[in-house]
Motif scaffolding. Structure first.
Motif, mmCIF file in Angstrom:
data_model
loop_
_atom_site.group_PDB
_atom_site.id
_atom_site.type_symbol
_atom_site.label_atom_id
_atom_site.label_comp_id
_atom_site.label_asym_id
_atom_site.label_seq_id
_atom_site.Cartn_x
_atom_site.Cartn_y
_atom_site.Cartn_z
ATOM 1 N N CYS A 65 10.504 -0.069 -29.835
ATOM 2 C CA CYS A 65 11.827 0.432 -29.947
ATOM 3 C C CYS A 65 12.448 -0.529 -30.984
ATOM 4 N N ALA A 66 11.758 -1.490 -30.970
ATOM 5 C CA ALA A 66 12.420 -2.129 -31.354
ATOM 6 C C ALA A 66 13.277 -2.222 -33.014
ATOM 7 N N THR A 67 13.338 -0.816 -33.668
ATOM 8 C CA THR A 67 13.532 -0.735 -34.628
ATOM 9 C C THR A 67 14.702 0.689 -34.247
ATOM 10 N N GLY A 68 15.017 0.913 -32.832
ATOM 11 C CA GLY A 68 15.508 1.305 -32.582
ATOM 12 C C GLY A 68 15.724 3.461 -32.785
ATOM 13 N N PHE A 69 16.712 3.785 -32.430
ATOM 14 C CA PHE A 69 16.200 4.907 -31.706
ATOM 15 C C PHE A 69 17.650 5.821 -31.305
ATOM 16 N N THR A 70 17.915 6.848 -30.909
ATOM 17 C CA THR A 70 19.031 8.071 -30.790
ATOM 18 C C THR A 70 18.817 8.431 -28.914
ATOM 19 N N LYS A 99 18.649 -1.536 -33.785
ATOM 20 C CA LYS A 99 18.014 -2.420 -33.359
ATOM 21 C C LYS A 99 17.807 -2.679 -32.353
ATOM 22 N N VAL A 100 16.815 -3.355 -31.687
ATOM 23 C CA VAL A 100 17.299 -3.820 -29.872
ATOM 24 C C VAL A 100 16.176 -4.832 -29.908
ATOM 25 N N THR A 101 16.619 -5.608 -29.242
ATOM 26 C CA THR A 101 15.723 -7.440 -29.350
ATOM 27 C C THR A 101 15.712 -8.056 -27.602
ATOM 28 N N ALA A 102 14.883 -8.181 -27.512
ATOM 29 C CA ALA A 102 14.862 -9.070 -26.131
ATOM 30 C C ALA A 102 15.384 -10.855 -26.366
ATOM 31 N N THR A 103 16.142 -10.822 -25.241
ATOM 32 C CA THR A 103 16.919 -11.768 -24.711
ATOM 33 C C THR A 103 17.077 -12.369 -23.785
ATOM 34 N N LYS A 104 16.739 -13.746 -23.243
ATOM 35 C CA LYS A 104 16.593 -14.802 -22.824
ATOM 36 C C LYS A 104 17.442 -14.373 -21.194
ATOM 37 N N THR A 124 19.984 14.772 -17.549
ATOM 38 C CA THR A 124 21.045 14.549 -19.112
ATOM 39 C C THR A 124 20.855 13.500 -19.995
ATOM 40 N N VAL A 125 19.639 12.515 -19.993
ATOM 41 C CA VAL A 125 19.725 11.653 -20.942
ATOM 42 C C VAL A 125 18.519 11.813 -21.257
ATOM 43 N N LYS A 126 18.635 11.823 -22.597
ATOM 44 C CA LYS A 126 17.574 12.675 -23.712
ATOM 45 C C LYS A 126 17.002 11.333 -24.843
ATOM 46 N N SER A 127 15.913 11.001 -25.137
ATOM 47 C CA SER A 127 16.001 9.855 -26.167
ATOM 48 C C SER A 127 15.013 10.857 -27.491
ATOM 49 N N SER A 128 15.443 10.031 -28.686
ATOM 50 C CA SER A 128 14.740 10.573 -29.693
ATOM 51 C C SER A 128 13.272 9.897 -29.686
ATOM 52 N N ASP A 129 12.987 9.141 -28.847
ATOM 53 C CA ASP A 129 11.201 8.733 -28.953
ATOM 54 C C ASP A 129 11.144 8.240 -27.247
ATOM 55 N N GLU A 130 10.343 9.769 -26.654
ATOM 56 C CA GLU A 130 9.930 9.004 -25.635
ATOM 57 C C GLU A 130 8.993 7.538 -24.804
#
Length: 260
Positions: free
Chosen positions: A171-176, A188-193, A79-85
Motif C-alpha cells: 500500500c505504498a501508493t496509498g488507499f482510501t 503515501k505510506v512509508t515504513a519508518t524506524k 464499520t471500517v472500510k478500505s478501497s483495497d482489502e
C-alpha cells in the motif's frame, strides 16, 4: 528477540511466512519438535478485558500527558472500510484500532497536557489576523495519541504484526479507508524506524489528503508476547506549520513498562 522498522531479526520461511518453529525460537521457547511447537502456540490464550484494563496506561502514569477512556466514541471494527482489502490493517490502525481481529481489545486517548500561557491573555476577537492564526496554530500544536491494547489466542499477535508489514509492502501508493463518517484519503505510506520496544515492532507514516491539504500521521505497532499495543498519533498544529513530530517516546516507554 526484538526487531524494528518491519525487518525481522529471525530467518524467514519460504513465501515470507514465519514457520511455527521459527516463531518459537524467537520467543525463547524450549520445545524443539514441530508437534510440541504447535501445541505451545495453540495453548497461548488471550488476556481478558479485565487484564487488559490493568495493563493499559492510566491517568497519572505518563508525565506531561492526560489519559482518558475512549468510551462510546470508539469506532467498531465492522464499520471500517478500505478501497483495497490488502490495506485494511492500515485502515484499522489509522482509525485507532488493532491491525487484526483480536480476542480482546480496549483503547485510550493520550493527549499532551499543554500548559496555558502565563502572560496576560488576550481575547482572540481583539487579535490581528496574523496573530490570531499564529495563536490558533500554537494551541493546536500538541500530540494526541490513540492507544489500543489488544490480545490474541495462539500466534494471533505475531500474525497481527505480519499483517501490518504485508500491508506496508502492498500500500505504498496509498488507499482510501476509515469509517463512513471519517473516511481518509491516504496518498503515501512509508515504513519508518520503530522504537524497538517489546518483542517486535513496526512503524510507518501515512500522508493524508484532506481537501487538498496534506499532512502526516504516525503509527507504531508493538508486540509483547500475545498482546499488541497500537499507537496512532496526530498533531494538527504541526501539520499546519510543517513541523515534524512522531509517536511520543514517553508514551511508548510508559506503556511498555506495564507490559514487561
Amino acid at each position: 528477540m526484538k526487531r524494528s522498522s518491519g525487518v525481522r531479526t529471525c530467518a524467514l520461511a519460504a513465501g515470507g511466512v514465519l514457520s511455527l518453529a521459527l516463531i518459537t525460537g524467537c520467543s525463547d521457547a524450549s520445545s524443539t519438535d514441530s508437534s510440541g511447537t504447535t501445541r505451545a502456540a495453540s495453548a497461548v490464550k488471550a488476556l481478558s478485558t479485565g487484564e487488559l484494563k490493568q495493563r493499559i496506561l492510566a491517568q497519572g502514569e505518563v508525565d506531561g500527558y492526560k489519559v482518558n477512556a475512549i468510551g462510546e466514541a470508539a469506532p467498531t471494527r465492522s464499520t471500517v472500510k478500505s478501497s483495497d482489502e490488502k490495506c485494511r490493517p492500515l485502515a484499522y490502525v489509522l482509525t485507532g484500532l488493532a491491525p487484526a481481529d483480536p480476542a480482546t481489545e480496549i483503547g485510550r486517548t493520550v493527549r499532551e497536557d499543554k500548559k496555558d500561557p502565563t502572560d496576560d491573555a488576550t481575547s482572540l476577537d481583539d487579535m490581528a489576523d496574523g496573530k490570531f492564526e499564529s495563536a490558533l496554530k500554537d494551541s493546536l500544536n500538541l500530540d494526541i495519541t490513540s492507544l489500543d491494547l489488544s490480545s490474541y489466542d495462539g500466534d494471533g499477535a505475531q500474525q497481527a504484526l505480519k499483517a501490518v508489514e504485508d500491508a506496508l509492502a502492498n500500500c505504498a501508493t496509498g488507499f482510501t479507508g476509515g469509517t463512513a463518517a471519517d473516511k481518509q484519503k491516504v496518498t503515501k505510506v512509508t515504513a519508518t524506524k520503530a522504537s524497538g520496544s517489546g518483542d517486535e515492532s513496526v512503524a510507518f507514516t501515512a500522508v493524508t489528503d484532506m481537501d487538498g491539504d496534506k499532512g502526516p500521521l504516525h503509527v507504531e505497532v508493538v508486540r509483547y508476547g500475545n498482546t499488541v499495543a497500537t499507537y496512532f498519533t496526530m498533531n494538527i498544529g504541526a501539520m499546519m506549520t510543517g513541523k515534524t513530530y512522531t509517536v511520543p517516546t514517553a508514551v511508548i516507554k510508559a506503556q511498555s513498562a506495564k507490559l514487561k
